[in-house]
Scaffold this motif. Structure first.
Motif, PDB file in Angstrom:
ATOM      1  N   THR A  60       0.815  -1.229   0.000  1.00  0.00           N
ATOM      2  CA  THR A  60       0.000   0.000   0.000  1.00  0.00           C
ATOM      3  C   THR A  60       0.839   1.266   0.000  1.00  0.00           C
ATOM      4  N   ASN A  61       2.143   1.139   0.231  1.00  0.00           N
ATOM      5  CA  ASN A  61       2.991   2.333   0.347  1.00  0.00           C
ATOM      6  C   ASN A  61       4.326   2.047  -0.318  1.00  0.00           C
ATOM      7  N   LEU A  62       4.602   2.738  -1.410  1.00  0.00           N
ATOM      8  CA  LEU A  62       5.857   2.510  -2.127  1.00  0.00           C
ATOM      9  C   LEU A  62       7.037   3.143  -1.420  1.00  0.00           C
ATOM     10  N   ASN A  87     -10.425  -2.483   0.117  1.00  0.00           N
ATOM     11  CA  ASN A  87     -10.123  -2.277   1.533  1.00  0.00           C
ATOM     12  C   ASN A  87      -8.945  -1.336   1.756  1.00  0.00           C
ATOM     13  N   TYR A  88      -8.328  -0.880   0.671  1.00  0.00           N
ATOM     14  CA  TYR A  88      -7.127  -0.066   0.818  1.00  0.00           C
ATOM     15  C   TYR A  88      -7.268   1.210  -0.020  1.00  0.00           C
ATOM     16  N   PRO A  89      -6.745   2.340   0.538  1.00  0.00           N
ATOM     17  CA  PRO A  89      -6.812   3.580  -0.250  1.00  0.00           C
ATOM     18  C   PRO A  89      -5.886   3.534  -1.461  1.00  0.00           C
TER      19      PRO A  89
END
Length: 550
Positions: free
Chosen positions: A509-511, A539-541
């Motif tokens: 979810t976060n690079l 389920n994830y932004p």
């Protein structure tokens, strides 16, 4: 004056003897050549050998062949054998009487004596070679002495005594001819050059059609081969240019070499399931042949079998076939579809060369070798699937396949010969499943955009392969094929790689501070394409994906 006449009478035999060349064996003479003036030639009873008269028993092979001056032959009383081709192509010969002392007549003995109009066979002949009187196009009938125990004639046609074998139909016969019932065999060259015959009816009793049996019978337009026939010999219908239809016996086992060679009006043929072999050049240059069905028990398609069949539209090679001969379908320029059975081990050189309408080909796993020029100049070929048993791709195998864009090369391939893919101007990628093969130095000549892709962990790869660059073959997400995006409330996409390879799809979810987690493991099927879907994406932004090996 009297002494002069006596000298002349003594000298004449010496002059006559000088016209012949000959050999001796066990006290007998074989004539080997003739150098006389022609006209009416007498084969003498004896010739002198160092002053000793020896019997002339044999007219040797080619002894009088191609002599254009001989008009008549009188055969001596000691001759027992007329050799092969003895009077081949003696065009001025008009008649011949085979005397009762002759026992054997060799093959082609009087072949192409095209002005021969009269022929009588004596009472003692026991052997007549094939084509002995073939292509004598003015000969209307053959006569046989009624006391002959080996041969007879019926309506001018030569048979063995019990009329089970048709030996020779005189080439001057015209119109229709019905072979009598009871004939089992049609001899080699039996109807050679009977071009005036418009129809021949073969009886149900016939089992064998010999080599050259109907060769150059230009007047035949159709023929039915009855069900007892098991063998059609080499050249049987060679050059029958008006033959438009042929019905082959359902019991025929062998179709010999050049059987329908240059039958330019033959449009369709069904090869029954009984046939096991299609001989060399069997349908060579049958330019109007559009459809053919090959029986399920054929094991071999000979060299040049369908060479230059320019109207042949499709071909299904049954599973029983184990070899496709050299140039078997060469220049079948209308061939759009070729299905190769799964028992073929060898595709001969030039087998499908210059099949310019062929768009795709599947080489089954049974094939171990792709011959030289096998698919050369198949200019519309866009897809070639190579089976995973192929070890060698021959010289020029795919040369000048100008529409070929990519090829998958199985791990079994160990050798790629010179010019194998030369001139494939649109070829962008060769995708190798295995270790680096041995390649000819010119294997990819002039393929300026070509890259060789190889899988991780394969061996022997360097920065180039026979002059073309190499690169790792890695899995790739397909963002532009329509699969990328949300379907049935799940996000997904296609990925492509080598079939049989396994890839893990990971997500984070976060690079900036990635924590990659496995989401799905895919093993690529034979199509090389696998679909990934993520039901948790909502389920994830943010949701990012990558591919890795297991």
């Amino acid at each position: 004056m009297k002494r002069f006449l006596m000298w002349l009478l003594v000298a004449l035999p010496a002059l006559a003897q000088a016209q012949f060349t000959f050999t001796t064996n066990n006290g007998a003479i074989t004539i080997t050549g003739y150098a006389g003036p022609g006209g009416a030639v007498i084969i003498p009873d004896t010739l002198s050998w160092y002053g000793v008269p020896l019997p002339v028993t044999t007219i040797g092979t080619n002894a009088f062949a191609f002599n254009t001056a001989i008009t008549n032959i009188i055969i001596g009383t000691n001759v027992t054998t007329i050799g092969d081709l003895a009077f081949d192509t003696v065009p001025s010969l008009t008649s011949i009487v085979i005397p009762d002392n002759v026992v054997s007549i060799g093959h082609h003995a009087f072949f192409y004596c095209y002005n021969l109009t009269s022929l009588t066979i004596g009472s003692s002949v026991t052997n007549i070679g094939w084509g002995a009187f073939g292509a004598c196009t003015k000969l209307m009938a053959i006569s046989v002495n009624s006391n002959n125990l080996s041969f007879t004639n019926l309506s001018g046609v030569l048979f063995n005594k019990d009329q089970t074998t048709l030996i020779q139909c005189p080439a001057g016969k015209s119109g229709g001819y019905t072979i009598p019932g009871g004939v089992v065999k049609i001899n080699d060259a039996a109807f050679f050059d009977c071009y005036k015959l418009t129809s021949v009816t073969i009886p149900a009793s016939a089992a064998n059609i010999g080599n050259d049996a109907f060769e150059e019978c230009d007047g035949l337009s159709s023929l039915t081969i009855p069900n007892n026939v098991t063998n059609i010999g080499d050249n049987a219908f060679y050059g029958c240019q008006k033959l438009a239809g042929i019905l082959i016996s359902t019991n025929t086992i062998n179709i010999g070499s050049s059987v329908f060679y240059n039958c330019t009006n033959l449009s369709s043929v069904t090869i029954p399931n009984s046939v096991t072999n299609i001989g060399k050049s069997a349908f060579f240059s049958c330019s109007k042949l559009k459809t053919t069905s090959i029986g399920t028990n054929v094991t071999s398609i000979g060299d040049y079998a369908f060479y230059l069949c320019t109207n042949l539209a499709d071909i299904i090679i049954p599973n029983a076939v184990n070899s496709i001969g050299q140039s078997a379908f060469f220049s079948c320029s209308s061939l759009k579809s070729a299905i190769i059975g799964n028992s073929v081990a060898f595709i001969g050189g030039g087998a499908f060369s210059s099949c310019s309408a062929l768009k795709s080909i599947v080489i089954p796993n049974s094939v171990t070798n792709i011959g030289n020029y096998a698919f050369a100049s198949c200019s519309r070929l866009t897809n070639a699937l190579i089976g995973d048993s192929v070890t060698s791709i021959g010289t020029n195998a795919f040369n000048s396949c100008i529409n070929l864009t990519s090829v998958l090369v199985p791990s079994s391939v160990a050798n790629i010969a010179d010019f194998a893919f030369t001139g494939c101007s649109k070829l962008k990628g060769l995708y190798f499943y295995g270790d680096a093969p041995i390649c000819g130095t010119s294997a990819f000549l002039d393929d300026t955009s070509l890259i060789a892709y190889y899988l991780p962990e394969s061996m022997g790869w360097t920065v180039s392969l026979s002059g073309i660059p190499t690169a790792l073959w890695l899995p790739a997400m397909q963002a532009g094929d329509g699969s990328f995006g949300v379907e049935t409330n799940q996000f997904g996409f296609n990925s492509k790689w080598a079939s049989g390879q396994t890839v893990v799809v990971e997500a984070c979810t976060n690079l900036s501070n990635p924590d990659w987690q496995p989401v799905q493991t895919n093993t690529f099927p034979s199509s090389g394409s696998a679909y990934f879907s993520d039901s948790q994406w909502t389920n994830y932004p943010n949701r990012f994906y990558r591919l890795r090996s297991p």
